[in-house]
Design a protein around this motif. Structure first.
Motif, mmCIF file in Angstrom:
data_model
loop_
_atom_site.group_PDB
_atom_site.id
_atom_site.type_symbol
_atom_site.label_atom_id
_atom_site.label_comp_id
_atom_site.label_asym_id
_atom_site.label_seq_id
_atom_site.Cartn_x
_atom_site.Cartn_y
_atom_site.Cartn_z
ATOM 1 N N ALA A 1 0.829 -1.210 0.000
ATOM 2 C CA ALA A 1 0.000 0.000 0.000
ATOM 3 C C ALA A 1 0.861 1.257 0.000
ATOM 4 O O ALA A 1 0.522 2.249 -0.657
ATOM 5 C CB ALA A 1 -0.929 -0.008 1.212
ATOM 6 N N LEU A 2 1.980 1.235 0.727
ATOM 7 C CA LEU A 2 2.863 2.395 0.758
ATOM 8 C C LEU A 2 3.473 2.649 -0.620
ATOM 9 O O LEU A 2 3.651 3.799 -1.034
ATOM 10 C CB LEU A 2 3.958 2.203 1.803
ATOM 11 C CG LEU A 2 4.922 3.381 2.002
ATOM 12 C CD1 LEU A 2 4.168 4.672 2.295
ATOM 13 C CD2 LEU A 2 5.910 3.083 3.121
ATOM 14 N N GLY A 3 3.787 1.591 -1.338
ATOM 15 C CA GLY A 3 4.295 1.753 -2.692
ATOM 16 C C GLY A 3 3.283 2.437 -3.599
ATOM 17 O O GLY A 3 3.625 3.308 -4.412
ATOM 18 N N ARG A 4 2.017 2.061 -3.475
ATOM 19 C CA ARG A 4 0.964 2.694 -4.272
ATOM 20 C C ARG A 4 0.793 4.151 -3.868
ATOM 21 O O ARG A 4 0.621 5.032 -4.722
ATOM 22 C CB ARG A 4 -0.349 1.951 -4.096
ATOM 23 C CG ARG A 4 -0.364 0.518 -4.603
ATOM 24 C CD ARG A 4 -1.794 0.007 -4.739
ATOM 25 N NE ARG A 4 -2.441 0.624 -5.884
ATOM 26 C CZ ARG A 4 -3.748 0.880 -5.960
ATOM 27 N NH1 ARG A 4 -4.534 0.594 -4.939
ATOM 28 N NH2 ARG A 4 -4.268 1.423 -7.031
ATOM 29 N N LEU A 5 0.851 4.427 -2.565
ATOM 30 C CA LEU A 5 0.735 5.809 -2.095
ATOM 31 C C LEU A 5 1.889 6.655 -2.624
ATOM 32 O O LEU A 5 1.691 7.799 -3.062
ATOM 33 C CB LEU A 5 0.705 5.848 -0.571
ATOM 34 C CG LEU A 5 0.701 7.247 0.059
ATOM 35 C CD1 LEU A 5 -0.563 8.016 -0.327
ATOM 36 C CD2 LEU A 5 0.834 7.145 1.577
#
Length: 239
Positions: A55-59
């Motif tokens: 999720a952090l990568g997408r953010l």
């Protein structure tokens, strides 16, 4: 802990094929570091491959698309460790926490933090994974986070269901940790996600698709005001 920049490689293509909306906490929009160019450290549950790191990568990709900072991921072994570190001189200024985290409420009540933004992003597929092609009946040492224990219900999809197993819980700090415990023989199987299964060369005995998850970005309770020069020419912010 040491962070590392989340930048998609040119050969990887877009990290986020379907840009998602980010809901900004209204009072923070004008001066949030999440919307300024530069570098920004964000802590979450690691290591690489956990659902939180996905999720952090997408953010990170989304913030870059909005003209924001290059995000440096800072992985922690537990959300409790992240809560103790975020907002301190030696810790990252921001934290990414899923709504399903057992200790999420404590981030809201931390005097150092304030909710800055939220967004929804799907989790990877989850399942019960093991080293071999099938689970042996009897005592089943099952590694899992407390938050994912309910996925033991997936065993009902196997022939004989849960009745064939006597579950012995093996505590894990993350999906990747659970998968590693199974890969190292400290557990017979793990409730993990698809990246954890792949990284540890496990086989899903039974699995289910991922689910939409609400993610919360917590930042400092007081944000330093940027100089006029630093906001000149800034793009309109997404709401």
């Amino acid at each position: 802990m040491t962070g590392y920049a989340l930048r998609p490689r040119a050969t990887d293509g877009p990290a986020d094929q379907t840009p998602f909306p980010i809901l900004w906490e209204p009072a923070r929009i004008p001066h949030s570091p999440l919307l300024r160019p530069g570098d920004l450290s964000i802590g979450t549950l690691g290591p690489d491959g956990t659902t939180s790191m996905v999720a952090l990568g997408r953010l990170a990709h989304r913030l870059a698309h909005l003209g924001g900072p290059v995000v440096h991921a800072v992985p922690y072994d537990s959300f409790e460790e992240l809560l103790a570190a975020v907002g301190t001189p030696s810790g990252p200024p921001y934290a990414l926490v899923p709504g399903a985290a057992e200790c999420a409420t404590r981030f809201f009540w931390s005097p150092r933090l304030r909710l800055d933004a939220t967004f929804s992003s799907p989790t990877p597929d989850y399942g019960i994974a093991a080293r071999g092609p099938r689970l042996r009946e009897g005592v089943l040492r099952l590694a899992t986070l407390r938050e994912t224990r309910r996925l033991v219900e997936l065993l009902d999809g196997l022939e004989g269901g849960r009745g064939d197993y006597d579950i012995a819980w093996v505590p894990a700090e993350s999906t990747m940790h659970a998968a590693r415990l199974a890969a190292e023989g400290q557990a017979d199987a793990a409730i993990t996600n698809e990246p954890g299964r792949v990284a540890n060369r496990l086989v899903f005995q039974v699995s289910r698709p991922g689910v939409p998850m609400v993610w919360m970005v917590f930042g400092p309770a007081v944000v330093n005001q940027p100089t006029p020069a630093s906001v000149e020419g800034a793009e309109p912010h997404e709401r």
